[in-house]
Design a protein around this motif. Structure first.
Motif, PDB file in Angstrom:
ATOM      1  N   LEU A 256       0.883  -1.074   0.228  1.00 30.52           N
ATOM      2  CA  LEU A 256       0.080  -0.228   0.068  1.00 30.52           C
ATOM      3  C   LEU A 256       0.949   1.060  -0.042  1.00 30.52           C
ATOM      4  O   LEU A 256       1.877   1.245   0.931  1.00 30.52           O
ATOM      5  CB  LEU A 256      -1.152  -0.036   1.100  1.00 30.52           C
ATOM      6  CG  LEU A 256      -1.713   1.177   1.382  1.00 30.52           C
ATOM      7  CD1 LEU A 256      -2.874   0.989   0.365  1.00 30.52           C
ATOM      8  CD2 LEU A 256      -2.756   1.194   3.120  1.00 30.52           C
ATOM      9  N   THR A 257       0.747   2.144  -1.025  1.00 33.42           N
ATOM     10  CA  THR A 257       1.325   3.391  -0.855  1.00 33.42           C
ATOM     11  C   THR A 257       0.793   4.514  -0.189  1.00 33.42           C
ATOM     12  O   THR A 257      -0.535   4.450   0.064  1.00 33.42           O
ATOM     13  CB  THR A 257       1.742   3.773  -2.165  1.00 33.42           C
ATOM     14  OG1 THR A 257       0.264   4.337  -3.079  1.00 33.42           O
ATOM     15  CG2 THR A 257       2.222   2.574  -3.398  1.00 33.42           C
ATOM     16  N   ARG A 294      -8.720   5.916  -2.781  1.00 33.72           N
ATOM     17  CA  ARG A 294      -7.870   5.906  -1.751  1.00 33.72           C
ATOM     18  C   ARG A 294      -8.093   4.606  -0.744  1.00 33.72           C
ATOM     19  O   ARG A 294      -8.869   4.720   0.148  1.00 33.72           O
ATOM     20  CB  ARG A 294      -7.797   7.176  -1.093  1.00 33.72           C
ATOM     21  CG  ARG A 294      -6.576   7.414   0.061  1.00 33.72           C
ATOM     22  CD  ARG A 294      -6.224   8.524   0.398  1.00 33.72           C
ATOM     23  NE  ARG A 294      -5.138   8.729   1.487  1.00 33.72           N
ATOM     24  CZ  ARG A 294      -4.817   8.469   2.323  1.00 33.72           C
ATOM     25  NH1 ARG A 294      -5.630   7.389   3.110  1.00 33.72           N
ATOM     26  NH2 ARG A 294      -3.550   8.446   2.952  1.00 33.72           N
ATOM     27  N   VAL A 295      -7.258   3.665  -1.088  1.00 29.88           N
ATOM     28  CA  VAL A 295      -7.143   2.577  -0.018  1.00 29.88           C
ATOM     29  C   VAL A 295      -6.435   2.869   1.193  1.00 29.88           C
ATOM     30  O   VAL A 295      -5.330   3.399   1.163  1.00 29.88           O
ATOM     31  CB  VAL A 295      -6.885   1.115  -0.633  1.00 29.88           C
ATOM     32  CG1 VAL A 295      -6.602   0.192   0.225  1.00 29.88           C
ATOM     33  CG2 VAL A 295      -7.618   0.932  -1.975  1.00 29.88           C
ATOM     34  N   SER A 296      -7.049   2.621   2.458  1.00 24.83           N
ATOM     35  CA  SER A 296      -6.275   2.946   3.632  1.00 24.83           C
ATOM     36  C   SER A 296      -5.704   1.537   4.221  1.00 24.83           C
ATOM     37  O   SER A 296      -5.064   1.739   5.169  1.00 24.83           O
ATOM     38  CB  SER A 296      -7.149   3.679   4.664  1.00 24.83           C
ATOM     39  OG  SER A 296      -8.308   2.812   5.115  1.00 24.83           O
ATOM     40  N   GLN A 297      -6.293   0.545   3.852  1.00 27.78           N
ATOM     41  CA  GLN A 297      -5.874  -0.933   4.764  1.00 27.78           C
ATOM     42  C   GLN A 297      -5.984  -1.893   3.663  1.00 27.78           C
ATOM     43  O   GLN A 297      -6.777  -1.914   2.596  1.00 27.78           O
ATOM     44  CB  GLN A 297      -6.812  -1.379   5.677  1.00 27.78           C
ATOM     45  CG  GLN A 297      -6.918  -0.333   7.002  1.00 27.78           C
ATOM     46  CD  GLN A 297      -7.709  -0.779   8.037  1.00 27.78           C
ATOM     47  OE1 GLN A 297      -7.796  -1.726   8.567  1.00 27.78           O
ATOM     48  NE2 GLN A 297      -8.612   0.261   8.290  1.00 27.78           N
ATOM     49  N   VAL A 298      -4.914  -2.798   3.551  1.00 26.03           N
ATOM     50  CA  VAL A 298      -4.923  -4.029   2.885  1.00 26.03           C
ATOM     51  C   VAL A 298      -4.353  -5.127   3.777  1.00 26.03           C
ATOM     52  O   VAL A 298      -3.795  -4.890   4.491  1.00 26.03           O
ATOM     53  CB  VAL A 298      -4.010  -3.719   1.552  1.00 26.03           C
ATOM     54  CG1 VAL A 298      -2.450  -3.474   2.084  1.00 26.03           C
ATOM     55  CG2 VAL A 298      -4.042  -4.778   0.648  1.00 26.03           C
ATOM     56  N   ALA A 299      -4.926  -6.254   3.333  1.00 25.27           N
ATOM     57  CA  ALA A 299      -4.701  -7.587   4.254  1.00 25.27           C
ATOM     58  C   ALA A 299      -4.875  -8.789   3.334  1.00 25.27           C
ATOM     59  O   ALA A 299      -5.663  -8.801   2.237  1.00 25.27           O
ATOM     60  CB  ALA A 299      -5.837  -7.798   5.118  1.00 25.27           C
ATOM     61  N   CYS A 300      -3.694  -9.597   3.440  1.00 27.31           N
ATOM     62  CA  CYS A 300      -3.706 -10.821   2.516  1.00 27.31           C
ATOM     63  C   CYS A 300      -4.187 -12.127   3.290  1.00 27.31           C
ATOM     64  O   CYS A 300      -3.466 -12.383   4.361  1.00 27.31           O
ATOM     65  CB  CYS A 300      -2.390 -11.026   1.846  1.00 27.31           C
ATOM     66  SG  CYS A 300      -1.962  -9.875   0.608  1.00 27.31           S
ATOM     67  N   GLY A 301      -5.062 -12.871   3.013  1.00 33.08           N
ATOM     68  CA  GLY A 301      -5.179 -14.463   3.556  1.00 33.08           C
ATOM     69  C   GLY A 301      -4.401 -15.055   2.740  1.00 33.08           C
ATOM     70  O   GLY A 301      -3.314 -14.880   2.022  1.00 33.08           O
ATOM     71  N   ARG A 302      -4.823 -16.418   2.838  1.00 35.62           N
ATOM     72  CA  ARG A 302      -3.875 -17.417   2.404  1.00 35.62           C
ATOM     73  C   ARG A 302      -3.815 -17.158   0.734  1.00 35.62           C
ATOM     74  O   ARG A 302      -2.962 -17.197   0.317  1.00 35.62           O
ATOM     75  CB  ARG A 302      -4.465 -18.831   2.326  1.00 35.62           C
ATOM     76  CG  ARG A 302      -3.882 -19.911   1.796  1.00 35.62           C
ATOM     77  CD  ARG A 302      -4.571 -21.401   1.845  1.00 35.62           C
ATOM     78  NE  ARG A 302      -4.286 -21.541   3.429  1.00 35.62           N
ATOM     79  CZ  ARG A 302      -5.060 -22.659   3.849  1.00 35.62           C
ATOM     80  NH1 ARG A 302      -5.687 -23.598   3.049  1.00 35.62           N
ATOM     81  NH2 ARG A 302      -5.030 -22.956   5.280  1.00 35.62           N
ATOM     82  N   TYR A 308      -9.571  -1.925   2.086  1.00 37.36           N
ATOM     83  CA  TYR A 308     -10.692  -1.099   2.681  1.00 37.36           C
ATOM     84  C   TYR A 308     -10.524   0.443   2.132  1.00 37.36           C
ATOM     85  O   TYR A 308      -9.423   1.057   2.059  1.00 37.36           O
ATOM     86  CB  TYR A 308     -10.532  -0.936   4.105  1.00 37.36           C
ATOM     87  CG  TYR A 308     -11.580   0.055   4.913  1.00 37.36           C
ATOM     88  CD1 TYR A 308     -12.672   0.003   4.675  1.00 37.36           C
ATOM     89  CD2 TYR A 308     -10.857   0.929   5.789  1.00 37.36           C
ATOM     90  CE1 TYR A 308     -13.598   1.036   5.140  1.00 37.36           C
ATOM     91  CE2 TYR A 308     -11.771   1.852   6.450  1.00 37.36           C
ATOM     92  CZ  TYR A 308     -13.067   1.832   6.086  1.00 37.36           C
ATOM     93  OH  TYR A 308     -14.067   2.510   6.920  1.00 37.36           O
ATOM     94  N   VAL A 309     -11.702   1.128   1.699  1.00 37.86           N
ATOM     95  CA  VAL A 309     -11.741   2.390   0.901  1.00 37.86           C
ATOM     96  C   VAL A 309     -12.544   3.184   1.985  1.00 37.86           C
ATOM     97  O   VAL A 309     -13.828   3.129   1.997  1.00 37.86           O
ATOM     98  CB  VAL A 309     -12.263   2.456  -0.374  1.00 37.86           C
ATOM     99  CG1 VAL A 309     -12.323   3.853  -0.956  1.00 37.86           C
ATOM    100  CG2 VAL A 309     -11.471   1.429  -1.337  1.00 37.86           C
TER     101      VAL A 309
END
Length: 864
Positions: A256-257, A294-302, A308-309
Motif C-alpha cells: 500500500l502506498t 484511496r485505500v487505507s488498509q490492505v490484508a492478505c489471506g492464504r 478498505y476504502v
C-alpha cells in the motif's frame, strides 16, 4: 443460537451495556464465512483479530487475549466449537498477537514475547516467555506458516523457525532455528514494518524501501524472477513508490502506498492479485480496479486479499472464495475487487475505525472504539526534539541514568541513528537513493549544537556511536536506486564525524589534568628511537596527548612537531630500502608481505604509529591501499581493491572473467594455487587446489579465492598484529563512524591541491590584503613549482598533506613580523596554528630568496 449472532450478510444490533456490568459492550464485527454463536462471542471492544486455520485469536482493548476453536465443514462453512479460552498471563497486558499454523505469539505492553503451541481443547492457554529475547524490548511480531519474525525497539530484526526456503534471512540455507537469530544484513535499516508470508518474509523501512526474502516460486518477492533467496533483497521496482504498508499471503504480497494505491505480486491462480487474471506476477503491479480511490488498509489471506476504502465505507475482496471468505455472495474465486456485503444498518462512529484482517480461508471486519483504542508503540527508538531537551536538562542531574539508557538504545544501533534525522517534510525521506540520503542535515547539525551544552551527554553519544553494531562495522542501511546500499555512517557528515573524534580525544586526554606522552627522538636515528620508546610503554600511556621532542633542537610541540614526526617516519618505513612492506611498482602502493618474520613485532609497532597518528590528528601516509581501511572497519576487500593495488594482476583476472571460450580458458593452464611473492613455494587457494584446473564454470571462484588470499589469507597474522597495535595507539572509538574512504582521508590527508583556495581563504594579522608585502608574497608563491609549494605546507604545518575538507576549508594566517632589519630574517612558521610570520621585505627578490631558503631547509628532514 441466538438471533443476535453474526454471520455473513446478516445484521447484528449493538448490545447495550447492562447497568451492573463492568464488562465493556462488544463492538460490531463480522466474520466470513464462519458463524460465531452468541455463547462464543467475547464481550469487550476488539483491538486485533487473527483467523488462522482451526482457531480464532482475539485481543481485547483491555489487554486480554482469548482463543476460539473452529472447525471447517465439507461445504466450507465453519462454526465455533467451544467457548472462548482465556490466555493466562497473570498481570501481563497483551498489546499484539501473531499466529502461525500451529503456534501463537503474544507481545506484552512491556515488550516481552510469549509463545504458545496451539492445542485444541477446553483448557485455558498458558504461554511461556521467549527467553532468548527477554533482554530485548520487542515492538513487532509476525508469523508465517512455520517461521517467526520479531523487531526490537533498538531496530534489530530476529528470525527463527523453519528455513527450508531461506525465509529467515540469515544469508544461508541453514537448518531450522529453534531460537531467534539476528538478521544481520538489515542491521542498519530503520525498519517500520515486518511481515511474514507462508514461506517468505518482507520488511519495510521508514523511508519506504521494501526488502524481501525466502520462497519465490510464484514471484512473491517481486524481484522479476522465481529464485528463492536467503538474504533480504531490495525490491527495486518499489523504489520511491512511497510504500507505507505490506501484507503477505501464502504465496502473494500486497503493498500500500502513501497515496492509497495497491500493488500486488506473486501467485495469482485464484485471482488474489486482483488483475482480472489468474497469472502470476513477478513484479509489483498496480491493481487497476482500485485506481481512483484511496485505500487505507490492505490484508492478505492464504489466497485472497482485502482492501478498505474509507471514503466509500466499503471493503473490497478478491481471490479464493470457495468457502465464502470474500463475503460477496457466490462462493467462488473472484478476479477483480468487489465490495463485501456488510450489514448496512450497523456502522462505526468513524469510517476510519473499520479494521480488516484476512487469515487462512477467513476474513474479518470489525469496529474499534476510538477512545478505548490505544495503539502500542510499534516504532523503533529515534531521536526526537523533546527527548533532546530532556537530555540537556538532565545532563548533570540524578536523572542522567535515564538519559544514558535512551542514548544507549539509540546510538548503539545503526538503524536507530539512521532513522533519527530523516526529512519528513514533503516526503523527502521516501526519495532515498545513492545520491540522496533523505536526511535532514540541518537537524543533525542542530542536534550536535544543542548537545555541546552538556559534554557528558556528548561523551555518552560519542562512545556509543562507536560501539554495538557500529563496532562490528555492519555499515548497511537504506537501498539505493541501483539496488545497492549506502553506508550506515553516512548519517553524519564527514565534518561532524571529525568533530566527534576531536571531542572524544579531548575527553580521553583530559587537557590540563593528564600530562602528555613525550616521545624523544633524534633525527639521525628516528626509527630506532621510536621503536625503543614504543616497546617500553604501557597501553595506558597512549591515552595521553603525544608530545614529540627532537633531541638537540629547540621547539615546543603543539601539534606541528608531531605532524612532522609522522610525516618522516611513515616515509622511511614505507620506502623500498626499509624492506618491510611488499612494493607494487605499477601502483606505487605497499601491502604486507606474505611471509611473517618469526618473532618480529614490526607490524605491531607500525600499527601503533598509525593509531597514534589518527588519535593525535596527525597525517601518516604509508601508501596503503583503501583495502587496509576496509579491513580496519571489518569490511572485505574486493577485486576492485586489487585493481588499486596491482592494476596488472587485476586486468589479467578480469580478462579471465570476461573470456567466453572454454578452450582459451584451458590454455591459460591455471590451477587453484598461487606462487608466493618470494617464488619459493606454491600455496593452494582451496583444498587440493594444485590439482583443480581453472575452467569456465569455476573461474569466479578462483578469482574470489585469489583476492581473498592476497588481502586476507596470506597476511592473516601480519594484519592481526598491525590491527592490535592500531587499537593500542588509537584509544578512541569514534573512528569507527568513518567510511573507509573517509578514514583513509583523515589518516593520510589529501594530495589534491587548489592553491587559489589557499590564497582566497588566507587571513591576516597586522597586514591588509592590499598591502604591498602581501601582493609580493602571493605573486612570488604562485611562481613556485608544485613541489616547492608542497614544501611550504610542510614548513607551515609539518606535513605536505591537506586535512579533511581540502583547500576549501584550509586556512593559513600571515602575520606581520617586525624585526629591526627584516631583510636579515627568514619567515617563521608556527606549525600548530598555521601562522606564517612574514617580515616586510624591501623588495620581492629578497622575499623570494629568504622564503626559498626557509622552506628548502626542510628538504634535509625528508619533507620534500
Amino acid at each position: 443460537m441466538g438471533k443476535r449472532s453474526l454471520s455473513r450478510g446478516r445484521r447484528r444490533e449493538r448490545p447495550e451495556r447492562s447497568p451492573d456490568s463492568s464488562e465493556p459492550a462488544a463492538f460490531p464485527w463480522w466474520l466470513f464465512p464462519a458463524r460465531i454463536c452468541q455463547r462464543g462471542s467475547p464481550r469487550g471492544r476488539l483491538r486485533q483479530v487473527l483467523c488462522p486455520r482451526g482457531y480464532l485469536a482475539l485481543l481485547l482493548s483491555t489487554g486480554k487475549a482469548v482463543v476460539l476453536d473452529t472447525e471447517e465443514r465439507e461445504n466450507g462453512a465453519g462454526s465455533c466449537t467451544s467457548k472462548p479460552r482465556d490466555v493466562e498471563l497473570g498481570n501481563v497486558r497483551v498489546c499484539s498477537l501473531a499466529c502461525g499454523t500451529s503456534y501463537m505469539l503474544f507481545l506484552s505492553s512491556e515488550g516481552k514475547l510469549y509463545e504458545q503451541v496451539y492445542i485444541a481443547g477446553p483448557h485455558s492457554l498458558q504461554p511461556s516467555l521467549q527467553k532468548s529475547l527477554r533482554e530485548k524490548c520487542i515492538i513487532q511480531v509476525s508469523c508465517g506458516k512455520h517461521h517467526s519474525l520479531a523487531l526490537s525497539k533498538d531496530g534489530q530484526l530476529f528470525a527463527w523457525g523453519e528455513n527450508t526456503h531461506g525465509q529467515l534471512g540469515l544469508e544461508d540455507w541453514c537448518s531450522p532455528q529453534p531460537k531467534p537469530k539476528l538478521v544481520r544484513s538489515l542491521g542498519g535499516s530503520p525498519l517500520a514494518l515486518i511481515t511474514a508470508g507462508g514461506e517468505h518474509s518482507v520488511a519495510l523501512s521508514v523511508s519506504g524501501a521494501v526488502y524481501a526474502w525466502g520462497r519465490n516460486s510464484a514471484g512473491q518477492l517481486g524481484l522479476g524472477h522465481t529464485n528463492s533467496l536467503c538474504c533480504p533483497t531490495f525490491v527495486a521496482a518499489l523504489e520511491q513508490q512511497k510504500t507505507v504498508f505490506v501484507s503477505c499471503g501464502e504465496a502473494h504480497t500486497a503493498v500500500l502506498t502513501k497515496d492509497g494505491q495497491v500493488m500486488t505480486f506473486g501467485a495469482g491462480g485464484y485471482g488474489q492479485l486482483g488483475h482480472n487474471s489468474t497469472r502470476n506476477e513477478l513484479r509489483p503491479r498496480l491493481v487497476a480496479e482500485l485506481f481512483g480511490v484511496r485505500v487505507s488498509q490492505v490484508a492478505c489471506g492464504r489466497s485472497h486479499t482485502l482492501a478498505y476504502v474509507p471514503s466509500l465505507g466499503k471493503v473490497y475482496s478478491f481471490g479464493a472464495g470457495e468457502q465464502g471468505q470474500l463475503g460477496t455472495g457466490p462462493e467462488c474465486k473472484q478476479l477483480v475487487p468487489l465490495p463485501m456485503e456488510l450489514p448496512g444498518s450497523v456502522t462505526c462512529t468513524s469510517e476510519e475505525l473499520y479494521k480488516i484482517a484476512a487469515g487462512g480461508n477467513q476474513s474479518v471486519v470489525f469496529c474499534l472504539d476510538k477512545e478505548a483504542e490505544k495503539h502500542p508503540d510499534m516504532k523503533i527508538a529515534t531521536v526526537e526534539e523533546s527527548m533532546v531537551e530532556k537530555w540537556i536538562a538532565h545532563g548533570n542531574s540524578k536523572k542522567l541514568q535515564k538519559t544514558k539508557n535512551q542514548i544507549e538504545q539509540i546510538f548503539s544501533s545503526v538503524a536507530c541513528v539512521n532513522g533519527s534525522f530523516l526529512k519528513q517534510s514533503k516526503d523527502e525521506h521516501f526519495r532515498t537513493c545513492m545520491g540522496l540520503s533523505g536526511l535532514d542535515m540541518w537537524a543533525v547539525r542542530l542536534f550536535f549544537e544543542k548537545l555541546k551544552q552538556k559534554p557528558r551527554v556528548v561523551q555518552q553519544v560519542n562512545r556509543l556511536s562507536g560501539m554495538g553494531e557500529r563496532a562490528r562495522a555492519l555499515n548497511v542501511t537504506e537501498s539505493s536506486s541501483s539496488g545497492q546500499q549506502w553506508q550506515s555512517s553516512c548519517i553524519f557528515t564527514r565534518q561532524i564525524k571529525c568533530w566527534l573524534h576531536d571531542v572524544d580525544f579531548l575527553l580521553m586526554t583530559k587537557p590540563g589534568i593528564l600530562p602528555p606522552h613525550t616521545l624523544p627522538v633524534k633525527r639521525e636515528q628516528l626509527v630506532a628511537d621510536a621503536w625503543f620508546h614504543l616497546k617500553l610503554k604501557e597501553g595506558s600511556v597512549f591515552q595521553r596527548r603525544l608530545e614529540v621532542i627532537f633531541v638537540g633542537e629547540p621547539g615546543i610541540d603543539s601539534g606541528g612537531l608531531s605532524s612532522e614526526f609522522f610525516t618522516i617516519i611513515s616515509r622511511e618505513l614505507s620506502c623500498p630500502k626499509a624492506n618491510i612492506f611488499r612494493q607494487f611498482e605499477d601502483s606505487g602502493l605497499v601491502w604486507f608481505p606474505s611471509h611473517d618474520p618469526a618473532g618480529n613485532d614490526t607490524f605491531f609497532l607500525i600499527g601503533i604509529l598509525l593509531g597514534m597518528a589518527l588519535y593525535n590528528a596527525c597525517k601518516a601516509d604509508f601508501h596503503f591501499p583503501l583495502a587496509l581501511y576496509k579491513k580496519l572497519l571489518n569490511m572485505q576487500p574486493t577485486l576492485e581493491d586489487l585493481k588499486e593495488l596491482s592494476p596488472t594482476v587485476e586486468r589479467n583476472l578480469q580478462f579471465l572473467l570476461d573470456e567466453e571460450d572454454d578452450a582459451d580458458i584451458e590454455d591459460w593452464n591455471l590451477y587453484f594455487n598461487v606462487i608466493t611473492s618470494q617464488e619459493e613455494s606454491v600455496v593452494d587457494l582451496v583444498e587440493n587446489g594444485s590439482n583443480i584446473p581453472v575452467l569456465k564454470h569455476n573461474r569466479k571462484q578462483y578469482v574470489d579465492a585469489y583476492v581473498n588470499y592476497v588481502f586476507n589469507v596470506s597476511v592473516k597474522k601480519q594484519f592481526a598484529d598491525f590491527f592490535s597495535g592500531f587499537l593500542r595507539g588509537c584509544q578512541t572509538t569514534a573512528w569507527r563512524l568513518f567510511l573507509p574512504e573517509e578514514l583513509q582521508a583523515v589518516i593520510c590527508g589529501s594530495a589534491e591541491y587548489n592553491w587559489g583556495d589557499l590564497e582566497k581563504n588566507a587571513q591576516y594579522m597586522g597586514y591588509e590584503r592590499t598591502d604591498e608585502a602581501i601582493n609580493n608574497f602571493w605573486t612570488m608563491f604562485h611562481q613556485l613549482s608544485e613541489e616547492l609549494k608542497k614544501n611550504f605546507l610542510a614548513f607551515l604545518t609539518g606535513s605536505n598533506r591537506i586535512p579533511v575538507g581540502g583547500m576549501e576549508h584550509f586556512v593559513i594566517i600571515i602575520s606581520d613580523y617586525q624585526p629591526e632589519d627584516p631583510d636579515l630574517f627568514y619567515p617563521v612558521a608556527n606549525t600548530c596554528s598555521r601562522i606564517l610570520h612574514l617580515p616586510r621585505y624591501s623588495n620581492i627578490k629578497i622575499l623570494q630568496e629568504k622564503f626559498l631558503r626557509a622552506i628548502k631547509s626542510y628538504e634535509k628532514f625528508g619533507l620534500q
